[in-house]
Design a protein around this motif. Structure first.
Motif, PDB file in Angstrom:
ATOM      1  N   CYS A  40       9.680   3.457  -0.395  1.00  0.00           N
ATOM      2  CA  CYS A  40       8.817   2.559   0.367  1.00  0.00           C
ATOM      3  C   CYS A  40       9.583   1.434   1.060  1.00  0.00           C
ATOM      4  O   CYS A  40       9.059   0.799   1.966  1.00  0.00           O
ATOM      5  CB  CYS A  40       7.734   1.978  -0.533  1.00  0.00           C
ATOM      6  SG  CYS A  40       6.470   3.171  -1.005  1.00  0.00           S
TER       7      CYS A  40
ATOM      8  N   GLY B 104       7.143   6.174  -2.170  1.00  0.00           N
ATOM      9  CA  GLY B 104       7.228   7.044  -1.002  1.00  0.00           C
ATOM     10  C   GLY B 104       7.521   8.464  -1.452  1.00  0.00           C
ATOM     11  O   GLY B 104       6.797   9.027  -2.271  1.00  0.00           O
TER      12      GLY B 104
ATOM     13  N   CYS C 186       2.855   1.618   2.280  1.00  0.00           N
ATOM     14  CA  CYS C 186       3.421   2.607   1.359  1.00  0.00           C
ATOM     15  C   CYS C 186       3.122   2.154  -0.075  1.00  0.00           C
ATOM     16  O   CYS C 186       3.348   0.998  -0.434  1.00  0.00           O
ATOM     17  CB  CYS C 186       4.926   2.715   1.581  1.00  0.00           C
ATOM     18  SG  CYS C 186       5.740   3.999   0.607  1.00  0.00           S
TER      19      CYS C 186
ATOM     20  N   ASN D  80       4.261  -1.615   5.465  1.00  0.00           N
ATOM     21  CA  ASN D  80       4.209  -0.215   5.899  1.00  0.00           C
ATOM     22  C   ASN D  80       3.118   0.599   5.203  1.00  0.00           C
ATOM     23  O   ASN D  80       3.070   1.816   5.354  1.00  0.00           O
ATOM     24  CB  ASN D  80       5.571   0.454   5.734  1.00  0.00           C
ATOM     25  CG  ASN D  80       6.061   0.462   4.297  1.00  0.00           C
ATOM     26  OD1 ASN D  80       5.344   0.103   3.375  1.00  0.00           O
ATOM     27  ND2 ASN D  80       7.310   0.870   4.110  1.00  0.00           N
TER      28      ASN D  80
ATOM     29  N   THR E 114       0.773  -1.647  -3.058  1.00  0.00           N
ATOM     30  CA  THR E 114       1.004  -1.137  -1.715  1.00  0.00           C
ATOM     31  C   THR E 114       1.686  -2.208  -0.883  1.00  0.00           C
ATOM     32  O   THR E 114       1.199  -3.342  -0.804  1.00  0.00           O
ATOM     33  CB  THR E 114      -0.324  -0.716  -1.052  1.00  0.00           C
ATOM     34  OG1 THR E 114      -0.926   0.290  -1.867  1.00  0.00           O
ATOM     35  CG2 THR E 114      -0.092  -0.173   0.348  1.00  0.00           C
TER      36      THR E 114
END
Length: 151
Positions: free
Chosen positions: A106, A71, A54, A52, A48
């Motif tokens: 992402c 994403g 993501c 952000n 991750t």
């Protein structure tokens, strides 16, 4: 696109099998890593982005093919990984994107990466349940840790 993404995610989970692996391997920096064998790349890995939150999911199959969900982007490709580590304990991995199904990834990009190749140097944690993807054969720049979700 939504159907395809759901299909690929479901396929990754079903084909990957279930696992009780958790991101508690103790790996926090590249210095904590040690090579344990290039066959360990096969399986499902996730990380991750801190910037952000993501999550990217990487699925490496034993036949040299791979799928990545980043994403809303789903890519399919192939990879090659060295059978032995370099002097820094890293395994050279080359991946090529064969199909990019689009969507914002992402990294906040929606560029079609079909046909692009990337080279990273994989540094496995001694547990085999985490690794870092480094951009150079030596040095500390890269991303991770990626945690094993399933074999």
């Amino acid at each position: 696109m939504d159907f395809l993404r759901v299909f690929v995610i479901a396929s990754l989970l079903v084909l990957g099998g279930a696992s009780n692996a958790t991101p508690d391997s103790g790996a926090t920096s590249p210095g904590d890593m040690a090579p344990v064998g290039s066959d360990l790349i096969v399986g499902t890995w996730a990380w991750t982005r801190q910037s952000n939150r993501c999550t990217e999911v990487y699925r490496y199959y034993g036949d040299g093919t791979m799928a990545v969900i980043s994403g809303k982007e789903v890519t399919l490709g192939e990879y090659e990984i060295a059978s032995q580590p370099n002097d820094a304990g890293r395994y050279k991995l080359i991946d090529t994107i064969l199909v990019d199904h689009g969507g914002m990834d992402c990294g906040n990009s929606n560029v079609d990466n079909t046909g692009e190749s990337a080279t990273t140097y994989i540094l496995f944690h001694e547990s085999g349940n985490a690794h870092w993807s480094m951009y150079e054969p030596t040095g500390d720049i890269g991303f991770g840790p990626l945690f094993r979700i399933s074999k």
